[in-house]
Structures are given as C-alpha cells and as structure tokens.
Design an enzyme around this catalytic site. Structure first.
Site, PDB file in Angstrom:
ATOM      1  N   LYS A 146       0.841  -1.203   0.000  1.00  0.00           N
ATOM      2  CA  LYS A 146       0.000   0.000   0.000  1.00  0.00           C
ATOM      3  C   LYS A 146       0.877   1.255   0.000  1.00  0.00           C
ATOM      4  CE  LYS A 146      -3.871  -2.345   2.266  1.00  0.00           C
ATOM      5  NZ  LYS A 146      -4.582  -2.675   3.512  1.00  0.00           N
TER       6      LYS A 146
ATOM      7  N   GLN B 208      -4.539  -1.517   9.688  1.00  0.00           N
ATOM      8  CA  GLN B 208      -4.506  -2.834   9.046  1.00  0.00           C
ATOM      9  C   GLN B 208      -5.111  -3.896   9.966  1.00  0.00           C
ATOM     10  OE1 GLN B 208      -3.613  -3.357   5.891  1.00  0.00           O
ATOM     11  NE2 GLN B 208      -3.939  -5.557   5.998  1.00  0.00           N
TER      12      GLN B 208
ATOM     13  N   ASP C 111     -10.767   3.039   4.436  1.00  0.00           N
ATOM     14  CA  ASP C 111     -11.207   1.645   4.326  1.00  0.00           C
ATOM     15  C   ASP C 111     -12.734   1.556   4.204  1.00  0.00           C
ATOM     16  OD1 ASP C 111      -9.396  -0.487   4.235  1.00  0.00           O
ATOM     17  OD2 ASP C 111      -8.872  -0.272   6.360  1.00  0.00           O
TER      18      ASP C 111
HETATM   19  N1  GUN Z   1      -7.024  -6.867   6.096  1.00  0.00           N
HETATM   20  C1  GUN Z   1      -7.457  -7.575   5.023  1.00  0.00           C
HETATM   21  N2  GUN Z   1      -8.070  -6.758   4.140  1.00  0.00           N
HETATM   22  C2  GUN Z   1      -8.033  -5.523   4.668  1.00  0.00           C
HETATM   23  C3  GUN Z   1      -8.506  -4.256   4.218  1.00  0.00           C
HETATM   24  O1  GUN Z   1      -9.106  -4.093   3.156  1.00  0.00           O
HETATM   25  N3  GUN Z   1      -8.264  -3.208   5.053  1.00  0.00           N
HETATM   26  C4  GUN Z   1      -7.626  -3.352   6.244  1.00  0.00           C
HETATM   27  N4  GUN Z   1      -7.447  -2.280   6.988  1.00  0.00           N
HETATM   28  N5  GUN Z   1      -7.178  -4.518   6.684  1.00  0.00           N
HETATM   29  C5  GUN Z   1      -7.383  -5.584   5.894  1.00  0.00           C
END
Ligand code: GUN
Length: 275
Positions: free
Chosen positions: A45, A89, A112
């Site tokens: 990311k 995350q 998110d």
């Molecule tokens: N863990 C797995 N997928 C995601 C996501 O789309 N966002 C976040 N913050 N954590 C994740």
C-alpha cells in the site's frame, strides 16, 4: 478478467486528478505487530501510494501496544488537518477491540470505509456519499471494465465479512442485481450457486468452488488469496475456467484492484474534506 490493466486505468485517472491539485494528499497506515501478510500488504500500500505521488506514512506499533495508545494515535491523526486518509490494518491483536478502533477513526478520513457511518451511508444511499470498502469497490470496477452487466442478474456472494461480503452485497444491490449472501451456515450452497449468473467468492478455502457447482456461463470473481505450498491460490478450482464465461485469476485478479481503490478513496477523501 485480469486486474492489472483495470488498476492501471484507475491510476491513470488519479494521476490526472492529482496534477490539478495544489496539495499532495497524505495517507497514514497503522500496523500492529508482525503478521507476515499484514507486513506485506502494508508495504505494498505504501509503495503504490508513493509511486502515485501521494505522501504516505506507516506507523508500526508493537503487537502488545495498549488499545489506549492506538486510540490516542488515531485521535492525533484525526485532529491533524494535514492527514487525509487513515487505515488500521486488520486483523488486530486479540486484546484490542476492533469496533472501538474503527469507530474512533474520523469517517471523513476512513479510507477503508469500515466506520459505521460509512457502512450506513453505503446501505442507505449507495456509493458516492460516504467511503466504500476497497475490495468490493474494486470488484464492481473490474466487472464494468470487462463489460459485465450487473442489473437484473442473480448474484451470489459467498462470505459475509465486513471487509468483503457485506459491502459487496450492498454494491451489487445498488447496481440492481438480485443478491443472495451465502455463508458457512448456508444449507446446500451448490443449489444457490447453480442458479447464479454472477458469483463473488470471498471464503479463503482453496479450490472449494468446483465447476459442477456452477451454472454454465456464470461470471466468477474469486476474491480469496491463500498462501499454500503451491503458491497463492483462490477459492475457485482451476477447472472453473472451463464453465465460467469470465473468471478472475488468483493472483492478479481482484488483488491489484484493492490497492488502486484505496488510493482512489484517499484522493476522494482529501478532495471532499478540503473542499
Ligand atoms: N485486512 C485484510 N483486508 C483488509 C482491508 O481491506 N483493510 C484493512 N485495513 N485490513 C485488511
């Protein structure tokens, strides 16, 4: 349905929009502990954010960081006018209340789309008002790119997570599909799948989805990525390619879309918040 060219089209759009701005949006990613998948995702990311020309900061906290400290960091980022996007995350260590953490993020910076305000906006108003979760938003973009008609289709979403299944169902409903959400307690999954013209599977059980479970000509989106000895594998058995009219590969299908939509959410959030 490969994801990379579609993600590239999202990045091209974003580069055009960023060139018009007199500021550079900033994304803050928070990770607790050293879960290998989370380490890899957060690194990706940040790398893609930098490549697009955004400012990105990764906050790495110890696995045993008290919840209070995490909430204080989020509060500080909420207050900081220079912060456009905040992402924590998941999964989080067991001693942390995920709900409290997600609800602490300013909905205007919640890239998110997991804050209840954004979830509510998605279900009541559809996308366009709040912020939409990245993976399901990426799936819709992918389907439209490859010319898949959604309206009127019988769609089955397998999986009911807050990250994929539920927001996926909301988006497909908004696009006028007739949506069934199947899950671990669904009786006779195959009976539902046999009727489905569009299947989005987000289970994470390698190759459980067999060709004989599907309606010939179905469009299949495989959201799962599981690391096995054979490498990264999805929910769909390779033989699904013989009956599906369109199928996303794993890896290289939905995956590239998720990060692209995160950066789109960051740019959208920055513009909306800064007027
Ligand atoms: N863990 C797995 N997928 C995601 C996501 O789309 N966002 C976040 N913050 N954590 C994740």
């Amino acid at each position: 349905m490969k994801g990379k060219p579609v993600a590239e089209s999202v990045y091209a759009e974003l580069r055009g929009r960023l060139a018009e701005l007199n500021f550079v949006p900033s994304l803050h990613v928070i990770r607790l502990g050293e879960d290998p998948a989370s380490v890899a995702y957060v690194r990706l990311k940040a790398k893609r954010a930098k490549a697009l020309g955004l400012r990105s900061t990764v906050h790495v906290l110890d696995e045993d960081t008290p919840e209070r400290e995490l909430l204080e960091l989020i509060a500080a980022l909420n207050r900081d006018d220079d912060v456009d996007g905040i992402l924590v995350q998941l999964p989080l260590p067991a001693h942390i209340d995920v709900r409290r953490v997600l609800e602490a993020i300013d909905p205007a910076k919640d890239v998110d789309g997991f804050h209840p305000v954004n979830v509510g906006r998605l279900w009541s108003q559809g996308p366009g008002v709040g912020i939409v979760p990245c993976t399901p938003a990426g799936v819709i973009r992918l389907l439209k790119h490859y010319g898949v008609t959604i309206a009127g289709k019988r769609a089955v979403v397998v999986g009911r997570s807050n990250i994929v299944g539920k927001p996926m169902a909301a988006l497909l409903l908004y696009e006028n599909a007739t949506v069934t959400v199947a899950h671990s307690r669904t009786r006779d999954l195959a009976a539902h799948l046999r009727e489905a013209e569009l299947v989005v599977s987000a289970v994470g059980r390698p190759h459980y989805l067999k060709p004989e479970m599907l309606c010939p000509g179905a469009v299949v989106v495989d959201v799962a990525v599981v690391r096995t000895e054979e490498g990264l594998v999805g929910d769909a058995d390779p033989a699904v390619a013989d009956v599906a009219s369109k199928l996303t590969p794993v890896p290289g299908g939905v995956g590239p879309m998720t990060v692209a939509m995160l950066l789109k959410n960051t740019v959208d959030a920055a513009l909306r918040r800064r007027g």
